[in-house]
Design a protein around this motif. Structure first.
Motif: not given
Length: 220
Positions: A66-71
């Motif tokens: 999820e963090l990778e998507k947000e990044v």
């Protein structure tokens, strides 16, 4: 009779040893049952801990994804903002350039005699002669060399003191600011004596085939 007593004593002793061995075996069995129970409890505890670790790991992987998507979203936003910033910087540079050109137009307009139409600054080349240098010979040489470069379509530092960049196409005419300063410079330099010398006439004759021409004078 004695032999029987000896055998009985040996049997009793063997029974006693067997009882002791049995007691030790029971104690050891109890000990190992206790250890087995402890190991089973530790196994269950470790199994539960492993389950919690695996669950936490799975959650971390999901959170990481999820963090990778947000990044990635933030990166795209940053790229868009940087592109917009470059666009705004280009607009600001263009605005500053236009403001500088407008200021130059105003300066030329203020220096030109009235009535001189402002739109003519987009069609007529205006050259600021006094701004070409600090000494007479600097200004005269800059004027000559700048005019030659203009006829060849080349650039020259002297042309930076003109409205050449503002012209829409070929200039329809020319205006020289500071004509009296030019005349004073010519009068203060030994040009009149040089024009009468044999060396000057010889150089003029040698360069006769390289005379520049102006499209404005050809039209006339």
């Amino acid at each position: 009779m004695e032999k029987l007593e000896v055998k009985l004593q040996r049997a009793q002793k063997a029974v006693q040893e067997a009882e002791r061995d049995r007691g030790r075996a029971l104690e050891e069995a109890a000990h190992w049952r206790k250890e087995a129970s402890r190991f089973a409890a530790e196994r269950d505890r470790l199994g539960a801990e492993m389950a919690r670790v695996q669950e936490a790991y799975a959650k971390l992987r999901a959170d990481w994804a999820e963090l990778e998507k947000e990044v990635e979203v933030y990166k795209r936003s940053i790229d868009a903002l940087e592109a917009r910033l470059r666009e705004l910087e280009g607009v600001a540079e263009q605005k500053a350039h236009l403001e500088a050109e407008l200021a130059r137009l105003r300066n030329f307009k203020e220096a030109l005699p009235e009535p001189f139409p402002q739109e003519a600054l987009l069609r007529v080349l205006v050259l600021d002669y006094p701004g070409l240098g600090n000494r007479p010979e600097e200004r005269v040489l800059a004027l000559i060399e700048g005019y030659r470069a203009l006829l060849k379509g080349e650039d020259h530092p002297a042309l930076r003191h003109s409205n050449r960049e503002l012209l829409a196409g070929e200039s329809e005419g020319m205006v020289l600011l500071g004509l009296e300063r030019l005349l004073l410079d010519l009068a203060s330099l030994p040009l009149s004596r040089w024009l009468r010398t044999h060396t000057f006439r010889l150089e003029a004759w040698l360069q006769a085939g390289e005379q520049p021409s102006s499209p404005r004078l050809r039209e006339e």
